[in-house]
Design a protein around this motif. Sequence first.
Motif, PDB file in Angstrom:
ATOM      1  N   ALA A 158      -7.974 -14.379 -21.774  1.00 48.09           N
ATOM      2  CA  ALA A 158      -9.139 -13.556 -21.762  1.00 48.09           C
ATOM      3  C   ALA A 158      -9.531 -13.614 -20.260  1.00 48.09           C
ATOM      4  O   ALA A 158     -10.542 -13.035 -19.665  1.00 48.09           O
ATOM      5  N   GLU A 159      -9.154 -15.017 -19.443  1.00 43.91           N
ATOM      6  CA  GLU A 159      -9.440 -15.087 -17.890  1.00 43.91           C
ATOM      7  C   GLU A 159      -8.677 -13.909 -17.210  1.00 43.91           C
ATOM      8  O   GLU A 159      -9.245 -13.527 -16.066  1.00 43.91           O
ATOM      9  N   LEU A 160      -7.568 -13.722 -17.465  1.00 43.83           N
ATOM     10  CA  LEU A 160      -6.766 -12.703 -16.502  1.00 43.83           C
ATOM     11  C   LEU A 160      -6.944 -11.375 -16.905  1.00 43.83           C
ATOM     12  O   LEU A 160      -6.483 -10.465 -16.267  1.00 43.83           O
ATOM     13  N   LYS A 161      -7.073 -10.812 -18.289  1.00 50.50           N
ATOM     14  CA  LYS A 161      -6.939  -9.365 -18.749  1.00 50.50           C
ATOM     15  C   LYS A 161      -7.800  -8.436 -18.002  1.00 50.50           C
ATOM     16  O   LYS A 161      -7.496  -7.433 -17.747  1.00 50.50           O
ATOM     17  N   ASP A 162      -9.192  -8.753 -17.248  1.00 51.28           N
ATOM     18  CA  ASP A 162      -9.767  -8.077 -16.663  1.00 51.28           C
ATOM     19  C   ASP A 162      -9.374  -8.233 -14.936  1.00 51.28           C
ATOM     20  O   ASP A 162      -9.973  -7.230 -14.223  1.00 51.28           O
ATOM     21  N   ARG A 163      -8.570  -8.782 -14.684  1.00 51.14           N
ATOM     22  CA  ARG A 163      -8.146  -8.982 -13.049  1.00 51.14           C
ATOM     23  C   ARG A 163      -6.572  -8.566 -13.073  1.00 51.14           C
ATOM     24  O   ARG A 163      -6.211  -8.318 -11.918  1.00 51.14           O
ATOM     25  N   VAL A 164      -5.710  -8.569 -14.321  1.00 47.62           N
ATOM     26  CA  VAL A 164      -4.377  -7.953 -14.238  1.00 47.62           C
ATOM     27  C   VAL A 164      -4.289  -6.963 -15.182  1.00 47.62           C
ATOM     28  O   VAL A 164      -4.866  -6.965 -16.471  1.00 47.62           O
ATOM     29  N   ASP A 165      -3.377  -6.092 -14.856  1.00 46.50           N
ATOM     30  CA  ASP A 165      -2.944  -4.789 -15.837  1.00 46.50           C
ATOM     31  C   ASP A 165      -2.026  -5.369 -16.588  1.00 46.50           C
ATOM     32  O   ASP A 165      -0.489  -5.787 -15.968  1.00 46.50           O
ATOM     33  N   PHE A 166      -2.119  -5.456 -17.969  1.00 50.04           N
ATOM     34  CA  PHE A 166      -1.097  -5.826 -18.752  1.00 50.04           C
ATOM     35  C   PHE A 166      -0.754  -4.849 -19.750  1.00 50.04           C
ATOM     36  O   PHE A 166      -1.583  -4.038 -20.174  1.00 50.04           O
ATOM     37  N   PHE A 167       0.757  -4.634 -19.385  1.00 49.08           N
ATOM     38  CA  PHE A 167       1.228  -3.225 -20.515  1.00 49.08           C
ATOM     39  C   PHE A 167       1.939  -4.056 -21.451  1.00 49.08           C
ATOM     40  O   PHE A 167       3.171  -4.646 -21.290  1.00 49.08           O
ATOM     41  N   PHE A 168       1.637  -3.942 -22.767  1.00 54.87           N
ATOM     42  CA  PHE A 168       2.139  -4.596 -23.782  1.00 54.87           C
ATOM     43  C   PHE A 168       3.189  -3.327 -24.862  1.00 54.87           C
ATOM     44  O   PHE A 168       3.017  -2.344 -24.482  1.00 54.87           O
ATOM     45  N   LEU A 169       4.266  -3.989 -25.213  1.00 60.42           N
ATOM     46  CA  LEU A 169       5.342  -3.096 -25.806  1.00 60.42           C
ATOM     47  C   LEU A 169       5.671  -1.930 -24.974  1.00 60.42           C
ATOM     48  O   LEU A 169       5.947  -0.689 -25.371  1.00 60.42           O
ATOM     49  N   SER A 170       5.931  -2.375 -23.720  1.00 57.35           N
ATOM     50  CA  SER A 170       6.390  -1.843 -22.755  1.00 57.35           C
ATOM     51  C   SER A 170       7.713  -2.467 -22.016  1.00 57.35           C
ATOM     52  O   SER A 170       7.380  -2.941 -20.930  1.00 57.35           O
ATOM     53  N   PRO A 171       8.828  -2.100 -22.696  1.00 57.92           N
ATOM     54  CA  PRO A 171      10.222  -2.985 -22.205  1.00 57.92           C
ATOM     55  C   PRO A 171      10.503  -2.171 -20.871  1.00 57.92           C
ATOM     56  O   PRO A 171      10.599  -0.841 -20.997  1.00 57.92           O
ATOM     57  N   VAL A 172      10.918  -2.959 -19.909  1.00 62.86           N
ATOM     58  CA  VAL A 172      11.209  -2.331 -18.536  1.00 62.86           C
ATOM     59  C   VAL A 172      12.650  -2.124 -18.959  1.00 62.86           C
ATOM     60  O   VAL A 172      13.582  -3.131 -19.412  1.00 62.86           O
ATOM     61  N   GLU A 173      13.300  -0.796 -18.476  1.00 60.12           N
ATOM     62  CA  GLU A 173      14.547  -0.530 -18.553  1.00 60.12           C
ATOM     63  C   GLU A 173      15.410  -0.944 -17.674  1.00 60.12           C
ATOM     64  O   GLU A 173      16.506  -1.359 -17.552  1.00 60.12           O
ATOM     65  N   HIS A 174      14.902  -0.447 -16.311  1.00 62.46           N
ATOM     66  CA  HIS A 174      15.624  -0.571 -15.134  1.00 62.46           C
ATOM     67  C   HIS A 174      14.669  -0.955 -13.889  1.00 62.46           C
ATOM     68  O   HIS A 174      13.508  -0.807 -13.896  1.00 62.46           O
ATOM     69  N   ILE A 175      15.259  -1.855 -12.955  1.00 59.51           N
ATOM     70  CA  ILE A 175      14.455  -1.952 -11.656  1.00 59.51           C
ATOM     71  C   ILE A 175      15.288  -1.262 -10.415  1.00 59.51           C
ATOM     72  O   ILE A 175      16.627  -1.277 -10.373  1.00 59.51           O
ATOM     73  N   GLU A 176      14.677  -0.547  -9.692  1.00 57.36           N
ATOM     74  CA  GLU A 176      15.327   0.211  -8.723  1.00 57.36           C
ATOM     75  C   GLU A 176      14.843   0.028  -7.282  1.00 57.36           C
ATOM     76  O   GLU A 176      13.557  -0.088  -7.189  1.00 57.36           O
ATOM     77  N   PRO A 177      15.640  -0.709  -6.392  1.00 56.46           N
ATOM     78  CA  PRO A 177      15.176  -1.081  -4.958  1.00 56.46           C
ATOM     79  C   PRO A 177      14.807   0.280  -4.276  1.00 56.46           C
ATOM     80  O   PRO A 177      15.408   1.333  -4.610  1.00 56.46           O
ATOM     81  N   ILE A 178      13.676   0.294  -3.701  1.00 54.70           N
ATOM     82  CA  ILE A 178      13.071   1.574  -2.828  1.00 54.70           C
ATOM     83  C   ILE A 178      12.597   1.115  -1.460  1.00 54.70           C
ATOM     84  O   ILE A 178      12.638  -0.123  -1.364  1.00 54.70           O
ATOM     85  N   GLU A 179      12.307   1.876  -0.855  1.00 56.00           N
ATOM     86  CA  GLU A 179      11.979   1.621   0.585  1.00 56.00           C
ATOM     87  C   GLU A 179      10.644   0.715   0.668  1.00 56.00           C
ATOM     88  O   GLU A 179       9.705   1.237   0.035  1.00 56.00           O
ATOM     89  N   GLY A 180      10.633  -0.428   0.994  1.00 56.17           N
ATOM     90  CA  GLY A 180       9.524  -1.251   0.914  1.00 56.17           C
ATOM     91  C   GLY A 180       9.000  -1.936  -0.216  1.00 56.17           C
ATOM     92  O   GLY A 180       8.187  -2.389  -0.487  1.00 56.17           O
ATOM     93  N   GLY A 181      10.000  -1.999  -1.171  1.00 59.43           N
ATOM     94  CA  GLY A 181       9.606  -2.573  -2.356  1.00 59.43           C
ATOM     95  C   GLY A 181      10.512  -2.064  -3.785  1.00 59.43           C
ATOM     96  O   GLY A 181      11.833  -2.067  -3.374  1.00 59.43           O
ATOM     97  N   TYR A 182       9.939  -1.802  -5.029  1.00 59.43           N
ATOM     98  CA  TYR A 182      10.868  -1.592  -6.147  1.00 59.43           C
ATOM     99  C   TYR A 182      10.011  -0.747  -7.105  1.00 59.43           C
ATOM    100  O   TYR A 182       9.010  -0.673  -6.910  1.00 59.43           O
ATOM    101  N   ARG A 183      10.946   0.048  -7.774  1.00 60.11           N
ATOM    102  CA  ARG A 183      10.311   0.674  -8.812  1.00 60.11           C
ATOM    103  C   ARG A 183      10.838   0.502 -10.229  1.00 60.11           C
ATOM    104  O   ARG A 183      12.118  -0.001 -10.232  1.00 60.11           O
ATOM    105  N   VAL A 184      10.071   0.316 -11.349  1.00 59.58           N
ATOM    106  CA  VAL A 184      10.362  -0.220 -12.524  1.00 59.58           C
ATOM    107  C   VAL A 184      10.324   0.835 -13.445  1.00 59.58           C
ATOM    108  O   VAL A 184       9.225   1.706 -13.340  1.00 59.58           O
ATOM    109  N   LEU A 185      11.330   1.076 -14.345  1.00 59.83           N
ATOM    110  CA  LEU A 185      11.270   2.383 -15.040  1.00 59.83           C
ATOM    111  C   LEU A 185      11.419   2.084 -16.393  1.00 59.83           C
ATOM    112  O   LEU A 185      11.683   1.053 -16.927  1.00 59.83           O
TER     113      LEU A 185
END
Length: 455
Positions: A158-185
Amino acid sequence: MDYDVIIIGAGPGGIYAAYELANNAPDLKVAVFEAGKQLDKRKCPIDGVKVKSCIRCKSCSIMSGFGGAGAFSDGKYNITNDFGGTLFEYIGKQQAIDLMQYVDGINLSHGGEGTKLYSTADTRLKTTCMQNKLKLLDAQVRHLGTDVNYLVLENLYAELKDRVDFFFLSPVEHIEPIEGGYRVLLGDASYTCEKCIVSVGRSGSKWMEQACHELDIPTESNRVDIGVRVELPAELFARLTDELYESKIVYRTEKFEDMVRTFCMNPRGNVVNENTNGIVTVNGHSYADPAKQTNNTNFALLVSKHFTEPFTDSNGYGESIARLSNMLGGGVIVQRFGDLIRGRRSTPQRIANSFVTPTLQAEPGDLSLVLPKRILDGIIEMIYALDKIAPGTANDDTLLYGVEVKFYNMHVKLAANLESRHEGLYIIGDCSGVTHSLSHASASGVFVARDILKS
């Protein structure tokens, strides 16, 4: 970048990392991706009437979702470096304890006030254990109970839901390094971030192994814990549980010198199913509310197995044993200790005539057809050793449920700040192989969040 920080996994590590970031840097854009459901939608279909056993849901509500696998545990936070992980090897013993106590304070301020903090300090039971070739490990234990633990998680969300974006039923398949950070797919979608925290828990061990392979992150083989869950009348262990609640007791077997330990003790609790990667295993819960308590106490007896070359798939070994149990019993098997010693399977009639009423509907069977002899011999030795400090443990009607398996991710090679070989990619909690408890996983989340805040 879509986000400053992306957290993969909404278990204790991910939750407390998000909490620390949101409270200390509210301008940061933070997202949490979780394969399971949000807390109020996590419902196990087993009701004991229409659905009596595990139906292997696509997303197990006991294992996945906001709160992780610990959401429906009995909410034990062990404040100690003696067990629960090796976080102290990275950040130092005192800082590890300080962070666990910090997490304890958050729990108390979010619904856990009034719960009891137990301690092994100055207990005579330590001497009694030593006199009987047993070792009682030191710890402070905050017991929230399954119900209060759920309330704490509700309040945190309840304290976090309006300050952090939560994505449920959203399994991450891969993590890719990109310039300056990362991409999650995630299927057809992708999101970018500057910093990425991976906290997918024990249930994400297979995913973590694949991610480490794709990202060329070195790993080392870890252990697997295999055993049974013991259920007996609460009065037999009341001497230990009334004073300590959770007593971590270790025994070295005489036959093979293997280490057997008690784990996850649940006074007046319930034995429950777990579904890990499609395999049904057993665990235990207990409640703080007296109205929800039972007449039984349950705890695990686990034998730790470490493997050396050429074999490296410790989780695969544990899975093969659990699958054998599922093959023979359709799920979890239950057996009376007296039947096990006599070399016969338990039957529905023998279970019905037992002085111990099971709290989980499991298939009566023969665990000696499932567990390797070395592991089973160690468990039997441990039961007789415990019988000396808690007479009645080795009674014929003591129930053994199998199998209980604790899968650990391979040890991921990490820097002292829990960062992988890729700058800005942190791996925390049980999926790292560094922690295997609520308190250590939560503390690792706070630690990494603070490390990110420094930058």
